[in-house]
Scaffold this active site. Structure first.
Site, PDB file in Angstrom:
ATOM      1  N   GLY A  12      49.102  74.782  77.656  1.00 29.72           N
ATOM      2  CA  GLY A  12      48.748  75.849  76.735  1.00 29.72           C
ATOM      3  C   GLY A  12      48.294  75.392  75.359  1.00 29.72           C
ATOM      4  O   GLY A  12      48.533  76.088  74.370  1.00 29.72           O
ATOM      5  N   HIS A 108      35.985  77.172  79.557  1.00 29.95           N
ATOM      6  CA  HIS A 108      35.692  76.289  80.686  1.00 29.95           C
ATOM      7  C   HIS A 108      35.217  74.940  80.134  1.00 29.95           C
ATOM      8  O   HIS A 108      34.371  74.916  79.243  1.00 29.95           O
ATOM      9  CB  HIS A 108      34.606  76.919  81.559  1.00 29.95           C
ATOM     10  CG  HIS A 108      34.298  76.111  82.775  1.00 29.95           C
ATOM     11  ND1 HIS A 108      35.130  76.097  83.880  1.00 29.95           N
ATOM     12  CD2 HIS A 108      33.289  75.257  83.055  1.00 29.95           C
ATOM     13  CE1 HIS A 108      34.619  75.272  84.784  1.00 29.95           C
ATOM     14  NE2 HIS A 108      33.498  74.746  84.305  1.00 29.95           N
ATOM     15  N   GLU A 173      37.350  72.333  72.309  1.00 39.59           N
ATOM     16  CA  GLU A 173      37.878  73.602  72.827  1.00 39.59           C
ATOM     17  C   GLU A 173      38.738  74.276  71.762  1.00 39.59           C
ATOM     18  O   GLU A 173      38.688  75.489  71.568  1.00 39.59           O
ATOM     19  CB  GLU A 173      38.716  73.366  74.090  1.00 39.59           C
ATOM     20  CG  GLU A 173      37.908  72.866  75.275  1.00 39.59           C
ATOM     21  CD  GLU A 173      38.748  72.711  76.534  1.00 39.59           C
ATOM     22  OE1 GLU A 173      39.665  73.514  76.760  1.00 39.59           O
ATOM     23  OE2 GLU A 173      38.473  71.769  77.308  1.00 39.59           O
TER      24      GLU A 173
HETATM   25  C1  GRF Z   1      41.346  73.218  79.293  1.00 37.73           C
HETATM   26  O1  GRF Z   1      40.597  72.065  79.446  1.00 37.73           O
HETATM   27  C2  GRF Z   1      40.547  74.402  79.719  1.00 37.73           C
HETATM   28  O2  GRF Z   1      39.198  74.284  79.418  1.00 37.73           O
HETATM   29  C3  GRF Z   1      40.744  74.359  81.199  1.00 37.73           C
HETATM   30  O3  GRF Z   1      42.088  74.027  81.380  1.00 37.73           O
HETATM   31  C4  GRF Z   1      42.514  73.259  80.268  1.00 37.73           C
HETATM   32  C5  GRF Z   1      43.716  73.943  79.691  1.00 37.73           C
HETATM   33  O4  GRF Z   1      44.341  73.163  78.733  1.00 37.73           O
HETATM   34  N1  GRF Z   1      40.331  75.571  81.818  1.00 37.73           N
HETATM   35  P1  GRF Z   1      45.508  73.797  77.865  1.00 37.73           P
HETATM   36  O5  GRF Z   1      46.541  74.357  78.831  1.00 37.73           O
HETATM   37  O6  GRF Z   1      44.914  74.854  76.995  1.00 37.73           O
HETATM   38  O7  GRF Z   1      46.056  72.645  77.095  1.00 37.73           O
END
Ligand code: GRF
Length: 201
Positions: A12, A108, A173
């Site tokens: 998360g 994604h 992200e």
């Molecule tokens: C991220 O790389 C997201 O893009 C993918 O899963 C991962 C989740 O990471 N769908 P986190 O749980 O937010 O650390």
């Protein structure tokens, strides 16, 4: 003020960044962090940050529609306006998606439309791509195919492993998702392009 439910399956880290950002003049607040996996590390972190949490364990339901009815109950109880999928590793059926269409986002780890699905970083390296990145998009019944709301790019460097690239993309992200959610919560659907060079930080 929009109420945002964040759905996770793992650590998360994106969820944490979204929650941290939803303060002050932000047009939304977190109302729920929900996981399909009771072991998801992000649940404890959400609770520490004062966000209500819920577990809807997919293994406790006979089929996908029953699981999704459980999700809907939890989301309605939390009076969610927006759902932010953040590492939520369950495929959602068209009826569930239709119910939330226009109100559900996902992040994604690729530059969509390239590399829908899994193993995005290994696939970008194997293809010899010069750049990789991440995409926030609206969720539609077309898996990883909904309208793009924002992207951030990183270079692929010589000798990168998938893990190297994943960690470089994850930094982006954490910038992109909060920036897109802020805009989405006030109805802005225009595409946001973040690059490290032209960052808005
Ligand atoms: C991220 O790389 C997201 O893009 C993918 O899963 C991962 C989740 O990471 N769908 P986190 O749980 O937010 O650390």
């Amino acid at each position: 003020m929009k109420r945002v439910a964040i759905l996770i399956s793992g650590g998360g880290s994106n969820m944490r960044r979204l929650v941290e950002d939803m303060k002050g003049d932000h047009p939304a607040r977190p109302c729920l962090v929900l996981s399909n996996d009771p072991g998801a590390g992000g649940l404890a972190r959400a609770a520490e940050m004062g966000v209500p949490t819920a577990v809807v364990d997919h293994r406790a339901f006979p089929d996908r529609p029953a699981f999704e009815a459980g999700l809907t109950d939890a989301l309605e109880a939390a009076r969610a306006d927006i759902i932010a999928l953040a590492g939520f590793m369950r495929i959602l059926t068209p009826p569930f998606v239709a119910r939330w269409q226009g109100r559900m986002l996902n992040i994604h780890p690729s530059l969509l439309p390239k590399y829908r699905g899994l193993d995005t970083h290994a696939r970008a390296i194997a293809a010899g791509d010069a750049e990789a990145g991440c995409t926030v998009h609206e969720v539609t019944a077309d898996l990883d195919g909904g309208p793009i709301l924002g992207q951030a790019r990183v270079p692929v460097l010589a000798g990168d492993t998938a893990a190297d690239l994943a960690s470089r993309v994850l930094v982006q992200e954490h910038r992109l998702y909060p920036a897109v959610l802020r805009r989405f919560a006030v109805g802005q659907r225009g595409r946001l392009d973040l690059s490290p060079q032209a960052g808005i930080d």
